[in-house]
Scaffold this active site. Structure first.
Site, PDB file in Angstrom:
ATOM      1  N   HIS A 124       0.818  -1.219   0.000  1.00 42.55           N
ATOM      2  CA  HIS A 124       0.000   0.000   0.000  1.00 42.55           C
ATOM      3  C   HIS A 124       0.851   1.269   0.000  1.00 42.55           C
ATOM      4  O   HIS A 124       0.332   2.356  -0.256  1.00 42.55           O
ATOM      5  CB  HIS A 124      -0.992  -0.005   1.172  1.00 42.55           C
ATOM      6  CG  HIS A 124      -0.435   0.329   2.511  1.00 42.55           C
ATOM      7  ND1 HIS A 124      -0.094  -0.630   3.442  1.00 42.55           N
ATOM      8  CD2 HIS A 124      -0.173   1.512   3.099  1.00 42.55           C
ATOM      9  CE1 HIS A 124       0.340  -0.034   4.542  1.00 42.55           C
ATOM     10  NE2 HIS A 124       0.302   1.261   4.360  1.00 42.55           N
ATOM     11  N   ASP A 154       0.200  -7.555   1.430  1.00 40.69           N
ATOM     12  CA  ASP A 154       0.674  -6.174   1.634  1.00 40.69           C
ATOM     13  C   ASP A 154       2.191  -6.108   1.631  1.00 40.69           C
ATOM     14  O   ASP A 154       2.790  -5.316   2.362  1.00 40.69           O
ATOM     15  CB  ASP A 154       0.108  -5.578   2.925  1.00 40.69           C
ATOM     16  CG  ASP A 154       0.196  -4.048   2.936  1.00 40.69           C
ATOM     17  OD1 ASP A 154       0.254  -3.452   1.845  1.00 40.69           O
ATOM     18  OD2 ASP A 154       0.216  -3.459   4.039  1.00 40.69           O
ATOM     19  N   SER A 227       4.790   2.665   7.705  1.00 39.40           N
ATOM     20  CA  SER A 227       4.457   1.516   6.867  1.00 39.40           C
ATOM     21  C   SER A 227       5.657   1.036   6.061  1.00 39.40           C
ATOM     22  O   SER A 227       6.356   1.826   5.426  1.00 39.40           O
ATOM     23  CB  SER A 227       3.325   1.875   5.896  1.00 39.40           C
ATOM     24  OG  SER A 227       2.083   1.758   6.512  1.00 39.40           O
TER      25      SER A 227
END
Length: 482
Positions: A124, A154, A227
């Site tokens: 993402h 992911d 992230s």
């Protein structure tokens, strides 16, 4: 937005209830809420000194900078999206005029897993990126190529040119224990190389409808920009990739989730080798067994995965499994809940054999079979190595019927780029994974075989055109043959 651990929404009503419980508990114990929370946090982080470890591992961590062109429709959708959107971070949109696409800048974190430039981050973080760069801790900025990306796990793989990069040691996420100290390094809110620490709160958390990995839950503070960053154990080994948070506000609320490094490295190897992830399929829909169901099915305690449905013509049906069966063991591994079964299937490969112990109508029985490819998964359709990987540096596959229908509506056909060799000619020309190639050297492309045929007729030197569609926008790129 990019770079933000995916936020799992908490309803406002539930937030108020949780706050009321916290206030009530604090009042009964005579401890203020602020003191109660800070004392708990201090107990988690002050027991371990990570200062030497931070200095040791920081060179292997990098900031990811992403640039993406978004259409007016995407821009309008982003402006009206709620907190359930999985991407948010430090965006800068520069619309030139009403009909001109906007430019989006976002960031995240990545880390080296090999000394020759392979890096891991989140899908993402880089999804839809037109340009990716990474900034090292000595402020060196390098262009990065997207080798491959997998939405369900992911996980994304990047590659930068060069050698002798400080690859981080990879640990065994199966060996982690609940309560052990862990460390995260990332770029929350753009503050590069910020370290935060905590403990492992739980293992094998599953969000089965969204992903295919058993998450590591921690109380490490993760925020926008974390992230894709590494989660370390006390030995400085990477045990996870920081991915998402549980939040009602989009910010940190004490629940963070990381992808186990074992699962991430499996995806990495497949993306690096094949340009895609092949997933196994069993064809079962399991659910947990609670106290009431345990009594109905005469189980000593709630355990196992209750099959609510078995798909027709699936490996499970061929093995004789039925709706209402309770799977207690899968390949000699005890199944306590549905997530245990799903995690084992998700980590398996197509054509792997399985053997399950089942309870049916109070009787114990066994069933065996072989897993297959998940429906809808398109296997990599390799081209001749000499023509494809060496000369051009692309891995392609045919479009699915749904993808082809979308392209047909635009009056085009094509093949999907699933991976780009960072050292190949295509990467130098700016071709990216996710592009749909519709024409090569004035030859229409509707299947991988068409591309292979067009490659064989290319000149040994010069420039030819490649027509493609990127995020719905047609483009023409000059491919220089050297």
């Amino acid at each position: 937005m990019k770079g933000q651990p995916i936020a799992l929404n908490v309803p406002r009503k539930l937030q108020r209830s949780l706050l009321a419980v916290a206030l009530s508990t604090a009042m009964m114990t005579g401890v203020g809420v602020t003191t109660m929370v800070s004392t708990s946090a201090q107990a988690a982080v002050t027991t371990t000194d990570f200062s030497d470890l931070v200095q040791q591992v920081t060179p292997g961590v990098a900031r990811v900078n992403v640039t993406k062109t978004i259409s007016e429709a995407e821009l309008a959708k982003a402006q009206t999206a709620d907190l359930l959107r999985q991407f948010f971070g430090n965006r800068l949109r520069i619309p030139d005029q009403a009909a001109t696409p906007a430019i989006e800048h976002a960031y995240g974190t990545a880390f080296f897993v090999t000394s020759n430039g392979y890096m891991l981050t989140n899908h993402h973080v880089v999804e839809g990126a037109d340009k990716i760069t990474v900034t090292l801790n000595d402020r060196t900025e390098l262009d990065a190529t997207l080798v491959g990306s997998d939405e369900r796990s992911d996980v994304a793989v990047l590659k930068v040119a060069g050698n002798q990069f400080p690859a981080l040691p990879v640990g065994d996420s199966n060996m982690i224990k609940v309560g052990e100290p862990v460390l995260a390094i990332g770029s929350p809110f753009g503050f590069d190389y910020s370290a935060s620490a905590g403990i492992v709160s739980a293992k094998s958390r599953s969000f089965s409808r969204e992903t295919s990995v058993p998450f590591i839950q921690t109380d490490v503070a993760l925020n926008p920009g974390n992230s894709g960053g590494p989660l370390f154990n006390q030995r400085g080994e990477v045990i996870g990739i920081n991915s998402r948070i549980f939040s009602g506000t989009g910010g940190y609320m004490g629940l963070s989730f990381s992808i186990p490094i074992d699962a991430a490295m499996d995806v990495y190897e497949q993306l690096k080798t094949n340009g895609e992830v092949a997933r196994a399929y069993m064809g079962v829909y399991p659910q947990d067994i609670d106290r009431n169901l345990a009594e109905v099915y005469k189980l000593a305690r709630p355990q196992g995965a209750l099959l609510t449905r078995v798909s027709p013509d699936s490996p499970a049906q061929k093995a004789g499994l039925k709706s209402g069966d309770i799977i207690l063991q899968y390949n000699d591994v005890k199944i306590m809940r549905a997530a245990d079964l799903l995690n084992l299937i998700n980590r398996a490969r197509p054509d792997d054999a399985f053997r399950v112990q089942v309870q049916r109508n109070g009787q114990q029985l066994t069933a065996a079979g072989k897993l297959s490819h998940a429906p809808g998964d398109v296997q990599a359709q390799g081209l001749d190595k000499q023509d494809n990987e060496v000369r051009v540096g692309l891995r392609l596959r045919n479009l699915t019927p749904e993808e082809q229908a979308e392209m047909t509506a635009e009056g085009k056909t094509g093949v999907l780029v699933t991976a780009v060799d960072p050292t190949g000619l295509a990467a130098r020309s700016g071709i990216m994974a996710g592009d749909v190639i519709t024409n090569l050297n004035q030859k229409p492309i509707s299947a991988v075989t068409d591309f292979s045929s067009a490659i064989s007729s290319l000149p040994t030197k010069g420039v030819v055109t490649i027509e493609l569609v990127r995020q719905g926008i047609p483009a023409i790129i000059g491919l220089r043959i050297e």
